[in-house]
Scaffold this motif. Sequence first.
Motif, PDB file in Angstrom:
ATOM      1  N   ARG A  20      -4.978   8.244   7.821  1.00 16.69           N
ATOM      2  CA  ARG A  20      -4.284   7.064   6.997  1.00 16.69           C
ATOM      3  C   ARG A  20      -5.382   5.807   7.351  1.00 16.69           C
ATOM      4  O   ARG A  20      -5.202   5.243   6.398  1.00 16.69           O
ATOM      5  N   LEU A  73      -4.347   2.908   4.730  1.00 13.69           N
ATOM      6  CA  LEU A  73      -2.992   2.449   5.053  1.00 13.69           C
ATOM      7  C   LEU A  73      -2.833   2.220   6.401  1.00 13.69           C
ATOM      8  O   LEU A  73      -1.835   1.824   6.759  1.00 13.69           O
ATOM      9  N   ASP A  74      -3.777   1.979   7.242  1.00 14.10           N
ATOM     10  CA  ASP A  74      -3.873   1.642   8.428  1.00 14.10           C
ATOM     11  C   ASP A  74      -5.409   0.999   8.796  1.00 14.10           C
ATOM     12  O   ASP A  74      -6.290   1.414   8.138  1.00 14.10           O
ATOM     13  N   ARG A 106     -10.250   1.423  -2.562  1.00 15.26           N
ATOM     14  CA  ARG A 106      -9.256   2.299  -2.765  1.00 15.26           C
ATOM     15  C   ARG A 106      -9.169   3.220  -4.340  1.00 15.26           C
ATOM     16  O   ARG A 106      -8.429   4.276  -4.241  1.00 15.26           O
TER      17      ARG A 106
END
Length: 328
Positions: free
Chosen positions: A47, A52-53, A75
């Motif tokens: 993640r 995402l983290d 990304r």
Amino acid sequence: MSLLEVKGLRRDYGALRAVDDVSFSLEAGSILGFIGPNGAGKSTTLRILATLDVPTSGEVLLDGHSLVDSPDRARPLIGYMPDRYGTYDDVTVFEFLDFFARAYGLKGAARRQRVESVMAFTGLTPLADRLTTALSKGMRQRVALGRTLLHDPSLLLLDEPADGLDPRARIELRELLRALADQGKAVIISSHILTELAEICDTCAIIEQGRLLATGKVADLLQQQEVGAAVTPELTVRLAVGDAGNAVWERAERVLLEQPRVKRVAREGEALRVRLELDAGAGPAQVDAAAAVLLAALVAAGLPVCAFSARERNLEDAFMTVTKGRVA
């Protein structure tokens, strides 16, 4: 420079340290198996790599871009497939992929061409008009992988991609992933299915309680653990028992246990698993010599040996050797 560089990654959730000083690198065109027991920190690490983290500390560089300082630049290079990825109701395979192609900013003829190309690569073209909810688990995994590939990422992060798949679907998924690596993509696979990873991964990383314990090829991992320690190869012995029953097995066990290099003998189905213990640094020649002594002893005792072979050490051996089975 490696495509992906992870340096001193740490992630704390209050008093819990889920990821603790993890560092590794990955080249383009290679597949890394990310291995660990439940709660080891695999999904948390993925993640973070998927942006995402946010890590508590440490750095991650993807093609020179910092995932911490410049996640928007990184990304477009990342394709992330989580362990549980649902599909939408009342949409076809094509509509599902087309929706995400639009979300990735693809337009017009280029978008349709990309969707069709991904469907052809993943074998979904015959299912283009099929509702996603009507697909098998294996085909839904293909759809999820196709969604991950739409923007042509350089790094693929796949969390338990083979979970719940039947043997054929696993083989087909493995072939797809190898084809992607051959195209120059770097792939990280998190999985509990160790035999699956051993057949596809170039290197492995073993994590436990958030700490990376070992990285490298399976053979190298085993060799690292055996430096300075006794070498413990295993042999498999099969007997043509016939109607003689357990008496023959028991006599074979006694004969084997009388030999000086035998550490353990265990019956597994219709075979005996024999664990030897040799001196540190023993190589293939010493293993062969010890095996020859055992075979000669069995034949001299009149035992009906019909098969006698060494068992190759594998990823499961490396995992069990490196990890301690500790509970966080």
